[in-house]
Design a protein around this motif. Structure first.
Motif, PDB file in Angstrom:
ATOM      1  N   LEU A 157      -8.375  14.674 -22.804  1.00 42.76           N
ATOM      2  CA  LEU A 157      -6.989  15.473 -23.174  1.00 42.76           C
ATOM      3  C   LEU A 157      -6.585  16.278 -22.091  1.00 42.76           C
ATOM      4  O   LEU A 157      -7.470  17.224 -21.557  1.00 42.76           O
ATOM      5  CB  LEU A 157      -7.080  15.974 -24.338  1.00 42.76           C
ATOM      6  CG  LEU A 157      -7.255  15.138 -25.763  1.00 42.76           C
ATOM      7  CD1 LEU A 157      -7.236  16.207 -26.965  1.00 42.76           C
ATOM      8  CD2 LEU A 157      -6.376  14.015 -25.955  1.00 42.76           C
ATOM      9  N   ASN A 158      -5.474  16.173 -21.676  1.00 42.29           N
ATOM     10  CA  ASN A 158      -4.847  16.931 -20.566  1.00 42.29           C
ATOM     11  C   ASN A 158      -4.700  18.398 -21.190  1.00 42.29           C
ATOM     12  O   ASN A 158      -4.504  18.492 -22.346  1.00 42.29           O
ATOM     13  CB  ASN A 158      -3.466  16.367 -20.243  1.00 42.29           C
ATOM     14  CG  ASN A 158      -2.838  17.207 -18.878  1.00 42.29           C
ATOM     15  OD1 ASN A 158      -2.353  18.230 -19.213  1.00 42.29           O
ATOM     16  ND2 ASN A 158      -2.933  16.618 -17.901  1.00 42.29           N
ATOM     17  N   ARG A 159      -4.705  19.434 -20.382  1.00 44.29           N
ATOM     18  CA  ARG A 159      -4.538  21.116 -20.769  1.00 44.29           C
ATOM     19  C   ARG A 159      -3.198  21.014 -21.816  1.00 44.29           C
ATOM     20  O   ARG A 159      -3.189  21.743 -22.378  1.00 44.29           O
ATOM     21  CB  ARG A 159      -4.623  21.805 -19.591  1.00 44.29           C
ATOM     22  CG  ARG A 159      -3.445  21.727 -18.737  1.00 44.29           C
ATOM     23  CD  ARG A 159      -3.836  22.532 -17.445  1.00 44.29           C
ATOM     24  NE  ARG A 159      -2.573  22.660 -16.375  1.00 44.29           N
ATOM     25  CZ  ARG A 159      -2.541  21.886 -15.560  1.00 44.29           C
ATOM     26  NH1 ARG A 159      -3.086  20.708 -15.387  1.00 44.29           N
ATOM     27  NH2 ARG A 159      -1.496  21.929 -14.612  1.00 44.29           N
ATOM     28  N   ALA A 160      -2.242  20.127 -21.306  1.00 44.26           N
ATOM     29  CA  ALA A 160      -0.916  20.438 -21.924  1.00 44.26           C
ATOM     30  C   ALA A 160      -0.953  19.984 -23.519  1.00 44.26           C
ATOM     31  O   ALA A 160      -0.132  20.572 -23.876  1.00 44.26           O
ATOM     32  CB  ALA A 160       0.143  19.365 -21.394  1.00 44.26           C
ATOM     33  N   THR A 161      -1.824  19.674 -24.030  1.00 49.12           N
ATOM     34  CA  THR A 161      -1.976  19.555 -25.415  1.00 49.12           C
ATOM     35  C   THR A 161      -2.237  20.757 -26.126  1.00 49.12           C
ATOM     36  O   THR A 161      -2.117  20.691 -27.447  1.00 49.12           O
ATOM     37  CB  THR A 161      -2.888  18.337 -25.792  1.00 49.12           C
ATOM     38  OG1 THR A 161      -4.290  18.794 -25.321  1.00 49.12           O
ATOM     39  CG2 THR A 161      -2.684  17.015 -25.280  1.00 49.12           C
ATOM     40  N   LEU A 162      -2.543  21.753 -25.356  1.00 56.56           N
ATOM     41  CA  LEU A 162      -2.733  23.206 -25.949  1.00 56.56           C
ATOM     42  C   LEU A 162      -1.535  23.957 -25.746  1.00 56.56           C
ATOM     43  O   LEU A 162      -1.644  25.332 -25.804  1.00 56.56           O
ATOM     44  CB  LEU A 162      -4.032  23.789 -25.709  1.00 56.56           C
ATOM     45  CG  LEU A 162      -5.304  22.921 -26.150  1.00 56.56           C
ATOM     46  CD1 LEU A 162      -6.502  23.673 -25.736  1.00 56.56           C
ATOM     47  CD2 LEU A 162      -5.289  23.389 -27.881  1.00 56.56           C
ATOM     48  N   SER A 163      -0.332  23.639 -25.298  1.00 47.54           N
ATOM     49  CA  SER A 163       0.740  24.313 -24.881  1.00 47.54           C
ATOM     50  C   SER A 163       1.163  25.083 -26.033  1.00 47.54           C
ATOM     51  O   SER A 163       1.746  26.482 -25.656  1.00 47.54           O
ATOM     52  CB  SER A 163       1.602  23.558 -24.120  1.00 47.54           C
ATOM     53  OG  SER A 163       1.445  22.702 -22.983  1.00 47.54           O
ATOM     54  N   LEU A 164       1.461  24.546 -27.104  1.00 44.28           N
ATOM     55  CA  LEU A 164       2.009  25.489 -28.291  1.00 44.28           C
ATOM     56  C   LEU A 164       1.069  26.622 -28.532  1.00 44.28           C
ATOM     57  O   LEU A 164       1.600  27.768 -28.531  1.00 44.28           O
ATOM     58  CB  LEU A 164       1.925  24.557 -29.606  1.00 44.28           C
ATOM     59  CG  LEU A 164       2.561  25.028 -30.812  1.00 44.28           C
ATOM     60  CD1 LEU A 164       2.794  23.714 -31.938  1.00 44.28           C
ATOM     61  CD2 LEU A 164       1.591  25.966 -31.410  1.00 44.28           C
ATOM     62  N   LEU A 165      -0.131  26.578 -28.412  1.00 44.77           N
ATOM     63  CA  LEU A 165      -1.026  27.818 -28.884  1.00 44.77           C
ATOM     64  C   LEU A 165      -0.711  28.757 -27.633  1.00 44.77           C
ATOM     65  O   LEU A 165      -0.776  29.869 -27.874  1.00 44.77           O
ATOM     66  CB  LEU A 165      -2.521  27.344 -29.016  1.00 44.77           C
ATOM     67  CG  LEU A 165      -3.351  28.287 -29.102  1.00 44.77           C
ATOM     68  CD1 LEU A 165      -3.132  29.233 -30.494  1.00 44.77           C
ATOM     69  CD2 LEU A 165      -4.680  27.877 -29.380  1.00 44.77           C
ATOM     70  N   ALA A 166      -0.909  28.132 -26.284  1.00 43.31           N
ATOM     71  CA  ALA A 166      -0.681  29.002 -25.346  1.00 43.31           C
ATOM     72  C   ALA A 166       0.637  29.928 -25.167  1.00 43.31           C
ATOM     73  O   ALA A 166       0.707  31.023 -24.666  1.00 43.31           O
ATOM     74  CB  ALA A 166      -0.819  28.141 -23.907  1.00 43.31           C
ATOM     75  N   GLU A 167       2.005  29.276 -25.397  1.00 44.80           N
ATOM     76  CA  GLU A 167       2.855  29.838 -25.209  1.00 44.80           C
ATOM     77  C   GLU A 167       3.100  30.803 -26.533  1.00 44.80           C
ATOM     78  O   GLU A 167       3.500  31.934 -26.218  1.00 44.80           O
ATOM     79  CB  GLU A 167       4.178  28.953 -25.662  1.00 44.80           C
ATOM     80  CG  GLU A 167       4.331  27.990 -24.499  1.00 44.80           C
ATOM     81  CD  GLU A 167       5.637  27.299 -24.357  1.00 44.80           C
ATOM     82  OE1 GLU A 167       6.062  26.611 -23.537  1.00 44.80           O
ATOM     83  OE2 GLU A 167       6.276  27.395 -25.567  1.00 44.80           O
ATOM     84  N   GLU A 168       2.509  30.700 -27.782  1.00 48.57           N
ATOM     85  CA  GLU A 168       2.525  31.726 -28.649  1.00 48.57           C
ATOM     86  C   GLU A 168       1.847  32.738 -28.348  1.00 48.57           C
ATOM     87  O   GLU A 168       2.107  33.900 -28.764  1.00 48.57           O
ATOM     88  CB  GLU A 168       1.977  30.944 -30.246  1.00 48.57           C
ATOM     89  CG  GLU A 168       1.707  31.716 -31.232  1.00 48.57           C
ATOM     90  CD  GLU A 168       2.977  32.292 -31.652  1.00 48.57           C
ATOM     91  OE1 GLU A 168       2.958  33.522 -32.454  1.00 48.57           O
ATOM     92  OE2 GLU A 168       4.075  31.629 -31.647  1.00 48.57           O
ATOM     93  N   LEU A 169       0.261  32.636 -27.796  1.00 52.16           N
ATOM     94  CA  LEU A 169      -0.277  33.874 -27.591  1.00 52.16           C
ATOM     95  C   LEU A 169       0.549  34.598 -26.621  1.00 52.16           C
ATOM     96  O   LEU A 169       0.417  35.917 -26.732  1.00 52.16           O
ATOM     97  CB  LEU A 169      -1.604  33.436 -27.170  1.00 52.16           C
ATOM     98  CG  LEU A 169      -2.704  32.765 -28.309  1.00 52.16           C
ATOM     99  CD1 LEU A 169      -3.660  32.366 -27.568  1.00 52.16           C
ATOM    100  CD2 LEU A 169      -2.950  33.895 -29.415  1.00 52.16           C
ATOM    101  N   THR A 170       0.842  33.844 -25.495  1.00 49.47           N
ATOM    102  CA  THR A 170       1.662  34.712 -24.626  1.00 49.47           C
ATOM    103  C   THR A 170       2.825  35.501 -25.078  1.00 49.47           C
ATOM    104  O   THR A 170       2.850  36.441 -24.757  1.00 49.47           O
ATOM    105  CB  THR A 170       2.030  33.756 -23.233  1.00 49.47           C
ATOM    106  OG1 THR A 170       1.061  33.032 -23.139  1.00 49.47           O
ATOM    107  CG2 THR A 170       2.760  34.509 -22.286  1.00 49.47           C
ATOM    108  N   SER A 171       3.685  34.813 -26.041  1.00 47.19           N
ATOM    109  CA  SER A 171       4.967  35.834 -26.464  1.00 47.19           C
ATOM    110  C   SER A 171       4.281  36.817 -27.384  1.00 47.19           C
ATOM    111  O   SER A 171       5.171  37.698 -27.577  1.00 47.19           O
ATOM    112  CB  SER A 171       5.539  34.660 -27.294  1.00 47.19           C
ATOM    113  OG  SER A 171       4.731  34.393 -29.041  1.00 47.19           O
TER     114      SER A 171
END
Length: 413
Positions: A157-171
């Motif tokens: 899987l490409n790293r993009a598939t964890l984008s939801l979690l990455a954006e949430e933690l960053t926010s």
């Protein structure tokens, strides 16, 4: 124990046709079933996919880093030279700053992901690649030092598939390093017009059973070394960044990272990698495994009392399930720990796939948890875990079952 299965990630996203995964080791699945017909393609093409809005108070900035580790040769293609990584580097940012939304993935990455899943023609690569994100390129960082979380995706899987979690933690105030490990996904685009494909997948597919399990352990421990290198680089201790035109310079982010507050999480083999990285590096204070088999075991002596969260599907990772590595390693964990399983979840519940799949009007019949709930559960529990252990915030949702989350079961074997 059965041979580790290799599944294709986009199957669940687009057709909901994937079979249950007893060992939760991503890899390559069967071709799409006859139901993958032209009407699906028409509906998908007309849809604009979008990630859910992050819930935290900060805007999300994102840069792209190309890192090379001069101390290590690539474990899958030694002739390629030094180990390479692509990193989506997220950071808390001031609202109203930055340019266009950051891209979800490249069209070529999307094409290879769909091709790897035998889904060419079912949905246009441009639709998947065009998923709307909330991260902005060039956004102005919030000052101060922030906790760092490193994320590693599932095998293929490409790293993009964890984008939801990455954006949430960053926010919520974290710096997040979301990794792609060379030759371990169907397609990852690197600078210079290169898109590397999954040499590691082919090695695992062609190996006999016992060797395949050893190769998956090699993936986990190799990624642990990748994670440690990224920590060195982002805390100013390493010097492996490639700063070609269009690629960010990690040195500028060292001042944003609090080296005393570091966590790591991953999906599938990425979750196993999180535990392996903790075992090898005491800088990592907390870790999460999302539905991943422990091919590389937690050491018999544990993780020096550091907290660890195991979050998985009820069918695949309850006590007594076929994947016995969870019970084995649960007993080895020697610090704060939780073993949570989710009713009606599947192997891809904890990444972007079901959230985007719901927008295409499809649900995996073997994992009927609605896509919206999949994203909320992942966001709320992984976010609460890091808020508790890296920021010292009280998080009652981790203390036991709640009426608001009836799907989440606390296992106490």
């Amino acid at each position: 124990m059965k041979r580790p299965q290799l599944r294709r990630g986009a199957t669940a996203l687009l057709l909901a046709a994937a079979l249950p995964l007893p060992l939760a080791a991503t890899a390559v699945a069967a071709p799409a079933p006859p139901a993958a017909t032209a009407p699906h393609a028409v509906a998908a093409t007309a849809t604009r996919l979008t990630l859910p809005d992050p819930t935290g108070p900060y805007a999300v900035g994102r840069d792209t880093l190309h890192l090379t580790d001069p101390r290590r040769r690539d474990p899958w293609v030694p002739a390629a030279g030094a180990r390479e990584l692509m990193v989506s580097l997220y950071y808390p940012a001031h609202r109203g700053t930055g340019g266009a939304p950051a891209p979800y993935m490249t069209t070529e990455e999307a094409r290879l992901l769909l091709e790897g899943d035998k889904l060419t023609g079912v949905v246009a690569p441009e639709v998947l690649a065009g998923t709307r994100t909330h991260a902005r390129t060039g956004a102005r960082p919030i000052g101060g030092r922030h906790p760092l979380v490193v994320l590693s995706p599932g095998f293929t899987l490409n790293r993009a598939t964890l984008s939801l979690l990455a954006e949430e933690l960053t926010s919520r105030g974290y710096v997040v390093a979301l990794l792609d490990h060379a030759y371990e996904s169907f397609g990852t685009t690197f600078p210079g017009g290169r898109t590397l494909t999954c040499t590691a997948c082919r090695a695992v597919e062609s190996a006999p059973d016992s060797t395949a399990r050893k190769l998956m352990a090699k993936v986990a421990t190799g990624r642990a070394a990748d994670i440690r290198f990224v920590l060195d680089t982002l805390t100013g201790r390493g010097a492996g960044a490639n700063t070609e035109a269009g690629q960010g310079n990690p040195v500028r982010y060292a001042g944003l990272v609090d080296p005393r507050r570091i966590g790591v999480a991953g999906h599938s083999i990425g979750g196993n990698s999180a535990a392996s990285a903790m075992a090898a590096d005491r800088r990592i204070r907390a870790g999460v495994n999302m539905d991943g088999t422990f091919f590389a075991p937690v050491p018999p002596g544990g993780l020096d009392g550091r907290p660890f969260l195991m979050l998985g599907s009820l069918d695949g990772h309850a006590p007594g399930a076929e994947d016995t590595t969870w019970l084995r390693d649960w007993r080895r964990l020697d610090g704060w720990k939780r073993w949570l399983t989710v009713r009606d979840a599947g192997h891809f519940t904890f990444i972007d796939i079901p959230v985007l799949g719901a927008q295409l009007g499809v649900t995996d019949p073997t994992a009927p948890l609605p896509g919206k709930r999949s994203g909320e559960i992942t966001r709320d529990y992984v976010g609460a875990f890091f808020d508790r252990h890296l920021r010292g915030l009280p998080e009652p949702v981790l203390d036991g079952p709640t009426a608001a989350n009836p799907e989440v079961l606390f296992q106490r074997p």
